[in-house]
Motif scaffolding. Structure first.
Motif, PDB file in Angstrom:
ATOM      1  N   LEU A  84     -75.769  45.910 -12.175  1.00  0.00           N
ATOM      2  CA  LEU A  84     -76.506  44.650 -12.070  1.00  0.00           C
ATOM      3  C   LEU A  84     -77.381  44.713 -10.830  1.00  0.00           C
ATOM      4  O   LEU A  84     -76.879  44.913  -9.725  1.00  0.00           O
ATOM      5  CB  LEU A  84     -75.527  43.478 -11.983  1.00  0.00           C
ATOM      6  CG  LEU A  84     -74.462  43.429 -13.079  1.00  0.00           C
ATOM      7  CD1 LEU A  84     -73.418  42.347 -12.791  1.00  0.00           C
ATOM      8  CD2 LEU A  84     -75.121  43.194 -14.441  1.00  0.00           C
ATOM      9  N   TYR A  99     -63.066  52.814 -11.684  1.00  0.00           N
ATOM     10  CA  TYR A  99     -63.108  51.755 -12.697  1.00  0.00           C
ATOM     11  C   TYR A  99     -62.389  52.220 -13.951  1.00  0.00           C
ATOM     12  O   TYR A  99     -62.602  53.345 -14.407  1.00  0.00           O
ATOM     13  CB  TYR A  99     -64.558  51.449 -13.101  1.00  0.00           C
ATOM     14  CG  TYR A  99     -65.427  50.874 -12.006  1.00  0.00           C
ATOM     15  CD1 TYR A  99     -65.919  51.678 -10.989  1.00  0.00           C
ATOM     16  CD2 TYR A  99     -65.772  49.526 -12.008  1.00  0.00           C
ATOM     17  CE1 TYR A  99     -66.726  51.144  -9.983  1.00  0.00           C
ATOM     18  CE2 TYR A  99     -66.573  48.986 -11.012  1.00  0.00           C
ATOM     19  CZ  TYR A  99     -67.043  49.806 -10.006  1.00  0.00           C
ATOM     20  OH  TYR A  99     -67.837  49.277  -9.021  1.00  0.00           O
ATOM     21  N   SER A 105     -68.319  41.834  -8.932  1.00  0.00           N
ATOM     22  CA  SER A 105     -69.219  40.683  -9.004  1.00  0.00           C
ATOM     23  C   SER A 105     -70.439  40.896  -8.118  1.00  0.00           C
ATOM     24  O   SER A 105     -70.414  41.690  -7.178  1.00  0.00           O
ATOM     25  CB  SER A 105     -68.493  39.419  -8.562  1.00  0.00           C
ATOM     26  OG  SER A 105     -67.309  39.268  -9.294  1.00  0.00           O
ATOM     27  N   ARG A 112     -66.846  49.384 -20.141  1.00  0.00           N
ATOM     28  CA  ARG A 112     -66.445  49.406 -21.551  1.00  0.00           C
ATOM     29  C   ARG A 112     -65.582  50.616 -21.820  1.00  0.00           C
ATOM     30  O   ARG A 112     -65.705  51.644 -21.169  1.00  0.00           O
ATOM     31  CB  ARG A 112     -67.692  49.400 -22.436  1.00  0.00           C
ATOM     32  CG  ARG A 112     -68.501  48.145 -22.160  1.00  0.00           C
ATOM     33  CD  ARG A 112     -69.548  47.824 -23.177  1.00  0.00           C
ATOM     34  NE  ARG A 112     -69.210  48.120 -24.559  1.00  0.00           N
ATOM     35  CZ  ARG A 112     -70.106  48.040 -25.530  1.00  0.00           C
ATOM     36  NH1 ARG A 112     -71.342  47.712 -25.267  1.00  0.00           N
ATOM     37  NH2 ARG A 112     -69.754  48.304 -26.764  1.00  0.00           N
ATOM     38  N   ARG A 125     -80.331  44.578 -15.814  1.00  0.00           N
ATOM     39  CA  ARG A 125     -79.159  45.363 -16.220  1.00  0.00           C
ATOM     40  C   ARG A 125     -79.599  46.802 -16.410  1.00  0.00           C
ATOM     41  O   ARG A 125     -80.404  47.100 -17.290  1.00  0.00           O
ATOM     42  CB  ARG A 125     -78.571  44.784 -17.512  1.00  0.00           C
ATOM     43  CG  ARG A 125     -78.069  43.342 -17.336  1.00  0.00           C
ATOM     44  CD  ARG A 125     -77.699  42.726 -18.672  1.00  0.00           C
ATOM     45  NE  ARG A 125     -76.571  43.409 -19.306  1.00  0.00           N
ATOM     46  CZ  ARG A 125     -75.299  43.101 -19.060  1.00  0.00           C
ATOM     47  NH1 ARG A 125     -74.990  42.141 -18.214  1.00  0.00           N
ATOM     48  NH2 ARG A 125     -74.336  43.750 -19.667  1.00  0.00           N
ATOM     49  N   VAL A 172     -73.022  49.385 -16.839  1.00  0.00           N
ATOM     50  CA  VAL A 172     -74.205  48.560 -16.594  1.00  0.00           C
ATOM     51  C   VAL A 172     -74.171  48.095 -15.143  1.00  0.00           C
ATOM     52  O   VAL A 172     -73.241  47.402 -14.731  1.00  0.00           O
ATOM     53  CB  VAL A 172     -74.275  47.359 -17.556  1.00  0.00           C
ATOM     54  CG1 VAL A 172     -75.411  46.425 -17.148  1.00  0.00           C
ATOM     55  CG2 VAL A 172     -74.461  47.836 -18.988  1.00  0.00           C
ATOM     56  N   ARG A 198     -78.490  50.727 -17.133  1.00  0.00           N
ATOM     57  CA  ARG A 198     -77.397  51.584 -17.583  1.00  0.00           C
ATOM     58  C   ARG A 198     -77.358  52.827 -16.699  1.00  0.00           C
ATOM     59  O   ARG A 198     -78.352  53.546 -16.574  1.00  0.00           O
ATOM     60  CB  ARG A 198     -77.624  51.978 -19.042  1.00  0.00           C
ATOM     61  CG  ARG A 198     -76.518  52.844 -19.625  1.00  0.00           C
ATOM     62  CD  ARG A 198     -76.860  53.180 -21.069  1.00  0.00           C
ATOM     63  NE  ARG A 198     -76.140  54.356 -21.539  1.00  0.00           N
ATOM     64  CZ  ARG A 198     -74.980  54.292 -22.203  1.00  0.00           C
ATOM     65  NH1 ARG A 198     -74.440  53.126 -22.472  1.00  0.00           N
ATOM     66  NH2 ARG A 198     -74.397  55.408 -22.619  1.00  0.00           N
ATOM     67  N   LYS A 201     -64.684  45.482 -12.903  1.00  0.00           N
ATOM     68  CA  LYS A 201     -66.055  45.057 -12.599  1.00  0.00           C
ATOM     69  C   LYS A 201     -66.172  44.731 -11.127  1.00  0.00           C
ATOM     70  O   LYS A 201     -65.166  44.655 -10.405  1.00  0.00           O
ATOM     71  CB  LYS A 201     -66.414  43.822 -13.422  1.00  0.00           C
ATOM     72  CG  LYS A 201     -65.595  42.586 -13.028  1.00  0.00           C
ATOM     73  CD  LYS A 201     -65.979  41.410 -13.889  1.00  0.00           C
ATOM     74  CE  LYS A 201     -65.076  40.206 -13.694  1.00  0.00           C
ATOM     75  NZ  LYS A 201     -65.201  39.518 -12.409  1.00  0.00           N
ATOM     76  N   VAL A 223     -71.467  45.310 -10.736  1.00  0.00           N
ATOM     77  CA  VAL A 223     -71.170  46.207 -11.845  1.00  0.00           C
ATOM     78  C   VAL A 223     -70.548  45.381 -12.969  1.00  0.00           C
ATOM     79  O   VAL A 223     -69.546  44.677 -12.751  1.00  0.00           O
ATOM     80  CB  VAL A 223     -70.205  47.331 -11.394  1.00  0.00           C
ATOM     81  CG1 VAL A 223     -69.829  48.228 -12.565  1.00  0.00           C
ATOM     82  CG2 VAL A 223     -70.831  48.158 -10.269  1.00  0.00           C
ATOM     83  N   ALA A 224     -71.143  45.445 -14.176  1.00  0.00           N
ATOM     84  CA  ALA A 224     -70.602  44.721 -15.336  1.00  0.00           C
ATOM     85  C   ALA A 224     -69.281  45.361 -15.758  1.00  0.00           C
ATOM     86  O   ALA A 224     -69.038  46.537 -15.469  1.00  0.00           O
ATOM     87  CB  ALA A 224     -71.614  44.760 -16.483  1.00  0.00           C
ATOM     88  N   PRO A 225     -68.423  44.615 -16.440  1.00  0.00           N
ATOM     89  CA  PRO A 225     -67.121  45.177 -16.848  1.00  0.00           C
ATOM     90  C   PRO A 225     -67.292  46.508 -17.580  1.00  0.00           C
ATOM     91  O   PRO A 225     -68.110  46.614 -18.494  1.00  0.00           O
ATOM     92  CB  PRO A 225     -66.548  44.095 -17.768  1.00  0.00           C
ATOM     93  CG  PRO A 225     -67.196  42.824 -17.313  1.00  0.00           C
ATOM     94  CD  PRO A 225     -68.587  43.216 -16.862  1.00  0.00           C
TER      95      PRO A 225
END
Ligand code: MD6
Ligand code: FE
Length: 215
Positions: A157, A124, A131, A195, A169, A155, A171, A129, A191-193
């Motif tokens: 999911l 990543y 979905s 950062r 969520r 994060v 971490r 991310k 997986v959230a986008p």
């Protein structure tokens, strides 16, 4: 952004998510560097690629594999393939350090004798991310998925057995391991986008290892 602390500096701890699923914080913390060196070796033989989904989208996460088979996606669908379609050659063997870690994490979660066929390696960068989805391409519907986070935090999911169920969520830091199998095997996850950030070992990236028993 450098976090004030991460799991590498905390004692390992165990956080039950539901029956059959557990978050093992810091479980792989002592091995992160060794695991990343193995990933570099694998990526030299089988370079990371952005796969295309059956629907025609190019995935933001770059992937490669090691093990008896590798998870691949193209316009024809998702499947496990003993050969890397990019080269026509077998995937690199699963390093002993990978197998050992996956088996120890699975055992810690109550799944003894875990012998994964495949390790999907995800890379990543900021914005990448995954979905919400279920892992349903494996014949074995009970053996766990073992997911190892390396590098930048993210994060994760964690949903339920139905797509519409509420999503937690979580971490995940470098060295954290999530195991889900048995009654939790088909929980929706994603997986959230990612950062922006800089990790001392991976720079601007997160690497994830996901182990699967396919057959
Ligand atoms: C992760 N990956 O990268 C979790 N599942 O943290 C997955 O859940 C996953 O990358 C199915 C297929 C490909 C994946
Ligand atoms: Fe998945």
């Amino acid at each position: 952004m450098t976090p004030l602390f991460d799991s590498a500096s905390l004692p390992p701890s165990e956080e039950p998510l539901e029956e059959g699923a557990v978050l093992l914080r810091g479980f792989a913390a002592a091995e992160v560097q060794t695991l990343l060196e193995a990933v570099s070796q694998i990526a030299m033989a089988a370079p990371f690629r952005h796969l295309v989904t059956p629907g025609g989208y190019t995935m933001s996460v770059a992937m490669t594999n090691c093990g008896r088979v590798g998870w691949v996606s193209d316009r024809g669908g998702y499947r496990y393939d003993p050969l890397n379609p990019a080269s026509g050659t077998p995937w690199p063997a699963m390093p002993a350090a990978f197998l050992g870690l996956a088996a120890r994490a699975a055992a810690q979660a109550g799944f003894t004798g875990y012998d994964p066929d495949a390790c999907l390696i995800n890379r990543y960068v900021a914005g990448a991310k995954l979905s919400l989805h279920q892992d349903r391409d494996e014949d074995d519907a009970w053996a766990p998925i073992v997911s190892v986070s390396l590098g930048l935090p993210v994060v994760f999911l964690w949903g339920g057995k139905r797509r519409a169920d509420p999503v937690r969520r979580l971490r995940l830091e470098s060295g954290d391991v999530v195991v889900w199998g048995g009654p939790a095997r088909f929980v929706y996850h994603g997986v959230a986008p990612l950062r922006d950030g800089l990790h001392p070992l991976t720079g601007a990236m997160r690497i994830n290892l996901t182990f699967r028993k396919v057959f």
